[in-house]
Design an enzyme around this catalytic site. Structure first.
Site, PDB file in Angstrom:
ATOM      1  CG  ASP A 175      47.970  37.258  46.183  1.00  0.00           C
ATOM      2  OD1 ASP A 175      49.125  37.731  46.136  1.00  0.00           O
ATOM      3  OD2 ASP A 175      47.482  36.582  45.268  1.00  0.00           O
TER       4      ASP A 175
ATOM      5  CG  HIS B 238      40.332  42.778  40.554  1.00  0.00           C
ATOM      6  ND1 HIS B 238      41.220  42.509  41.576  1.00  0.00           N
ATOM      7  CD2 HIS B 238      39.453  41.743  40.548  1.00  0.00           C
ATOM      8  CE1 HIS B 238      40.908  41.359  42.147  1.00  0.00           C
ATOM      9  NE2 HIS B 238      39.831  40.878  41.542  1.00  0.00           N
TER      10      HIS B 238
ATOM     11  CB  CYS C 256      45.245  46.209  45.498  1.00  0.00           C
ATOM     12  SG  CYS C 256      44.767  46.041  43.779  1.00  0.00           S
TER      13      CYS C 256
END
Length: 259
Positions: free
Chosen positions: A57, A158, A252
């Site tokens: 990630d 988020h 992100c």
């Protein structure tokens, strides 16, 4: 940004992740490079954090810290699968002379913090990842007011999946991702905000990055792109469908450096 060299979906820590669904890492790298090119073609400089094996990630570089005014408030990840990413980000910032503040409380960087330059305040999400106590820590570290916003829909785990900053004073957000009280706070603070609908949010249309003119946005988010164009922004569409399998898109992948 961090190249998705080791990207895969090896576990599930958000509703978007399915470890049984195949991931094409080569395609993810190609799509990520398309985002880099879109940014650099419009005058932005991209710094690269070297990815580390065993941290699939790490491509979601926004989660590693939150920087304002030359100060970096570090991350402390909720899940052990991502914990080691924090040290990699800290090392990168310290080696380049940034003033780094290590956190005591769980927070996931720009995943749950967004800076609004006009009023000079940070919007901060909690409910799934970041602890509310980290908001006070961030306020002390960055010497900026921090407004806490409660997330209530696990699909938008988020803040950066449910809210984005478009320019010095304008945000866009999906109201139903937030508690009723947090919706009221956002209405009062940002009466001219761009309001997204569920389709926009599910297409990761709020997980974007804006330079006040261009908005770098996920290719699936056609409705949101149209709304932003109607408000005078220039959408730059980027296909990040492979990276969406991990629960992230444009924002992100980008840690914004605010010196």
């Amino acid at each position: 940004m961090a190249t998705p060299t080791h990207f895969t979906v090896a576990y599930a820590i958000n509703p978007w992740m399915d470890a049984t669904e195949p991931v094409d890492t080569a395609r993810a790298i190609e799509q990520w490079q398309g985002l880099v090119t879109a940014l650099t073609d419009r005058g932005h400089r991209v710094h690269v954090l070297d990815p580390e094996p065993g941290l699939p990630d790490m491509v979601y570089a926004a989660n590693g810290a939150f920087s304002v005014g030359g100060v970096v408030f570090g991350a402390k990840f909720r899940y052990p699968q991502r914990a080691a990413e924090a040290a990699a980000h800290e090392k990168w910032y310290r080696e380049r002379g940034w003033r780094f503040v290590a956190p005591a409380e769980v927070n996931e960087g720009e995943g749950d913090f967004a800076y609004v330059p006009g009023p000079g305040l940070a919007l901060a999400g909690y409910g799934f990842r970041t602890e509310p106590r980290a908001h006070a820590e961030a306020a002390e570290a960055l010497k900026r007011p921090v407004i806490s916003l409660k997330l209530v829909d696990e699909r938008f785990y988020h803040l950066d999946t449910a809210l984005t900053v478009l320019d010095d004073d304008t945000i866009a957000y999906y109201p139903q991702a937030f508690s009723a009280a947090s919706q009221e706070i956002l209405r009062r603070l940002f009466p001219t905000a761009v309001i997204a609908d569920e389709a926009d949010a599910l297409a990761f249309g709020l997980n974007l990055v804006s330079d006040d003119k261009h908005v770098f946005i996920n290719a699936e988010a056609t409705g949101m792109a149209d709304k932003l164009a109607a408000r005078g922004y220039e959408p730059v569409v980027v296909d990040l469908s492979e990276l969406k399998k991990g629960g992230g898109s444009v924002k992100c992948c980008i840690a914004e450096l605010r010196d």
